[in-house]
Write a protein that holds these residues in place. Sequence first.
Motif, PDB file in Angstrom:
ATOM      1  N   VAL A 116       0.847  -1.204   0.000  1.00 10.11           N
ATOM      2  CA  VAL A 116       0.000   0.000   0.000  1.00 10.11           C
ATOM      3  C   VAL A 116       0.874   1.242   0.000  1.00 10.11           C
ATOM      4  O   VAL A 116       0.614   2.202  -0.725  1.00 10.11           O
ATOM      5  N   ARG A 117       1.934   1.217   0.792  1.00 12.83           N
ATOM      6  CA  ARG A 117       2.859   2.361   0.807  1.00 12.83           C
ATOM      7  C   ARG A 117       3.507   2.543  -0.568  1.00 12.83           C
ATOM      8  O   ARG A 117       3.695   3.662  -1.032  1.00 12.83           O
ATOM      9  N   LEU A 118       3.864   1.432  -1.194  1.00 14.83           N
ATOM     10  CA  LEU A 118       4.488   1.510  -2.518  1.00 14.83           C
ATOM     11  C   LEU A 118       3.520   2.096  -3.544  1.00 14.83           C
ATOM     12  O   LEU A 118       3.906   2.931  -4.371  1.00 14.83           O
ATOM     13  N   LEU A 119       2.257   1.687  -3.480  1.00 12.65           N
ATOM     14  CA  LEU A 119       1.238   2.241  -4.384  1.00 12.65           C
ATOM     15  C   LEU A 119       1.068   3.743  -4.148  1.00 12.65           C
ATOM     16  O   LEU A 119       0.961   4.537  -5.087  1.00 12.65           O
ATOM     17  N   ALA A 120       1.050   4.137  -2.873  1.00 14.14           N
ATOM     18  CA  ALA A 120       0.935   5.563  -2.537  1.00 14.14           C
ATOM     19  C   ALA A 120       2.167   6.320  -3.037  1.00 14.14           C
ATOM     20  O   ALA A 120       2.051   7.432  -3.576  1.00 14.14           O
ATOM     21  N   TYR A 121       3.333   5.711  -2.878  1.00 16.23           N
ATOM     22  CA  TYR A 121       4.597   6.329  -3.311  1.00 16.23           C
ATOM     23  C   TYR A 121       4.584   6.584  -4.816  1.00 16.23           C
ATOM     24  O   TYR A 121       4.958   7.670  -5.285  1.00 16.23           O
ATOM     25  N   ARG A 122       4.148   5.602  -5.582  1.00 17.72           N
ATOM     26  CA  ARG A 122       4.095   5.769  -7.046  1.00 17.72           C
ATOM     27  C   ARG A 122       3.153   6.896  -7.445  1.00 17.72           C
ATOM     28  O   ARG A 122       3.463   7.708  -8.324  1.00 17.72           O
ATOM     29  N   LEU A 123       1.996   6.936  -6.805  1.00 13.28           N
ATOM     30  CA  LEU A 123       1.023   7.980  -7.130  1.00 13.28           C
ATOM     31  C   LEU A 123       1.550   9.364  -6.747  1.00 13.28           C
ATOM     32  O   LEU A 123       1.405  10.329  -7.500  1.00 13.28           O
ATOM     33  N   LEU A 124       2.196   9.452  -5.590  1.00 11.27           N
ATOM     34  CA  LEU A 124       2.713  10.742  -5.131  1.00 11.27           C
ATOM     35  C   LEU A 124       3.922  11.196  -5.961  1.00 11.27           C
ATOM     36  O   LEU A 124       4.140  12.396  -6.134  1.00 11.27           O
ATOM     37  N   ARG A 125       4.680  10.253  -6.496  1.00 12.38           N
ATOM     38  CA  ARG A 125       5.770  10.644  -7.407  1.00 12.38           C
ATOM     39  C   ARG A 125       5.201  11.225  -8.700  1.00 12.38           C
ATOM     40  O   ARG A 125       5.723  12.199  -9.243  1.00 12.38           O
ATOM     41  N   LYS A 126       4.129  10.626  -9.166  1.00 14.45           N
ATOM     42  CA  LYS A 126       3.469  11.160 -10.369  1.00 14.45           C
ATOM     43  C   LYS A 126       2.897  12.556 -10.077  1.00 14.45           C
ATOM     44  O   LYS A 126       3.018  13.479 -10.889  1.00 14.45           O
ATOM     45  N   TYR A 127       2.304  12.713  -8.895  1.00 15.37           N
ATOM     46  CA  TYR A 127       1.778  14.033  -8.485  1.00 15.37           C
ATOM     47  C   TYR A 127       2.904  15.062  -8.423  1.00 15.37           C
ATOM     48  O   TYR A 127       2.728  16.209  -8.850  1.00 15.37           O
ATOM     49  N   GLU A 128       4.076  14.661  -7.912  1.00 12.38           N
ATOM     50  CA  GLU A 128       5.196  15.588  -7.784  1.00 12.38           C
ATOM     51  C   GLU A 128       5.625  16.122  -9.148  1.00 12.38           C
ATOM     52  O   GLU A 128       6.008  17.287  -9.276  1.00 12.38           O
ATOM     53  N   LYS A 129       5.505  15.289 -10.174  1.00  9.08           N
ATOM     54  CA  LYS A 129       5.853  15.734 -11.539  1.00  9.08           C
ATOM     55  C   LYS A 129       4.779  16.641 -12.119  1.00  9.08           C
ATOM     56  O   LYS A 129       5.056  17.638 -12.767  1.00  9.08           O
ATOM     57  N   GLU A 130       3.509  16.268 -11.917  1.00 10.73           N
ATOM     58  CA  GLU A 130       2.410  16.907 -12.645  1.00 10.73           C
ATOM     59  C   GLU A 130       1.589  17.894 -11.812  1.00 10.73           C
ATOM     60  O   GLU A 130       0.802  18.653 -12.368  1.00 10.73           O
ATOM     61  N   LYS A 131       1.739  17.870 -10.484  1.00  8.12           N
ATOM     62  CA  LYS A 131       0.904  18.658  -9.571  1.00  8.12           C
ATOM     63  C   LYS A 131      -0.573  18.416  -9.861  1.00  8.12           C
ATOM     64  O   LYS A 131      -1.411  19.325  -9.816  1.00  8.12           O
ATOM     65  N   PHE A 132      -0.873  17.172 -10.177  1.00  7.23           N
ATOM     66  CA  PHE A 132      -2.247  16.772 -10.487  1.00  7.23           C
ATOM     67  C   PHE A 132      -2.420  15.319 -10.071  1.00  7.23           C
ATOM     68  O   PHE A 132      -1.514  14.503 -10.258  1.00  7.23           O
ATOM     69  N   ILE A 133      -3.552  15.001  -9.467  1.00  5.32           N
ATOM     70  CA  ILE A 133      -3.853  13.618  -9.108  1.00  5.32           C
ATOM     71  C   ILE A 133      -5.089  13.179  -9.875  1.00  5.32           C
ATOM     72  O   ILE A 133      -6.166  13.771  -9.723  1.00  5.32           O
ATOM     73  N   SER A 134      -4.922  12.164 -10.709  1.00  3.46           N
ATOM     74  CA  SER A 134      -6.046  11.642 -11.480  1.00  3.46           C
ATOM     75  C   SER A 134      -6.943  10.808 -10.581  1.00  3.46           C
ATOM     76  O   SER A 134      -6.476   9.880  -9.920  1.00  3.46           O
TER      77      SER A 134
END
Length: 431
Positions: A5-23
């Motif tokens: 679960v932490r790894l899934l959150a980490y991947r999503l937050l890394r994507k957010y860090e690039k895009e400043k957007f959460i799908s």
Amino acid sequence: MRTNVRLLAYRLLRKYEKEKFISREDVDSVLSFLDDRDRRFFKELVWGVVRKEELLDWYINQLLKKKDIPPAVRVALRMGAYQLLFMNSVPDYAAVSETVKLVKNENFKKLVNAVLRRLRTVPEPKELHLVYSHPEWIVNYWRSFLPEEAVLRIMKWNQEPLPVMLRVNSLAATKEEVIKILAEEGTEAVPGKHAPFSLIVRKLGVPMNDSRVINDGLASVQGESSQLVPFFMELRPGLRVLDTCAAPGGKTTAIAELMKDQGKILAVDISREKIQLVEKHAKRLKLSSIETKIADAERLTEYVQDTFDRVLVDAPCTSLGTARNHPEVLRRVNKEDFEKFSEIQLRMVQQAWQLLEKGGILLYSTCTVTKEENTEVVKRFVYEQKDVEVIDIRDKMKEFEVEGIWDGYGFLMLPDETITPFYISVLRKMG
């Protein structure tokens, strides 16, 4: 399973860090295969890290000799810091060790370990933008035109996620009937605080999309600020109403319900995809008074020649008022956006006004907190247009027990448990 679960959150937050957007699709796809416990953990960790970004970075930076670290390491540190500082359910050793596992580089593993182990030694910050974790420039900007207590109130409530709110379809059910059906599904709901047909979901049983109240058209998911908008349009059965930026259809269908599904409502938006959302919403609620049309609201008179008794311009905006559910918006906007959107909004109001009958009402609304997109748009329009009467809605806001700021052109709702910042201006066409 917790590490995954932490790894899934980490991947999503890394994507957010690039895009400043959460799908939301990305979030939903993860949630779809997690159990309830892991869902709660994942949601709190992801949204908590985004909501507290400035504060977490401040804590981390106090312990770094060099602030310029790789984004992937920064994301891991934020996750660990959030668990240590805000998640009482996570033991400190787990917050540290599981975060270290997310980092690949051995040197950075040591750095993350060292920073997180010393994190609790850092005293709390004093600056209010850090205490409430908002970008400093936005807080200073709000202070330039809002009273200090209003700025503090907005920042404070932005730290609290908005509860799920329902709007009962008054043509199909009563609030009591919907509460009873929800209870049978294991969902606890109570009457809302402001809007006449609102319910607050206190505890969720089955997912809302699987609930009978949604699938049978007895209610819609809609925030209480949005629910209140149509009540300022002086609606009644038989009117001709234009909704210029209608998708996804929440306000369009609320208007139809208040008009007893009698009259004509033309819902327009810029694309087939957006219009299909409105049509789907209307069909689910079994509403027959809504017609749809693809049209650009900035050039509305090229597409629509009819005239209307009521017009809603719920304009696209920078959406700063939605930060409770979309905290990433605070990091995505910039000052240039305020001007850009205000020009679009003014053109939309000018176009819609030409289709309004004399004596008719145009309601302009946004879900943002900027002077340019709210006060200035209406002020400029009223200055240019001589046949406008601004309707004072303060007394009506009091009836709904909504607190806020009247600027002479419109009313900015200030947040509470169920209200998000929303600007409403009601204009009557004289003559």
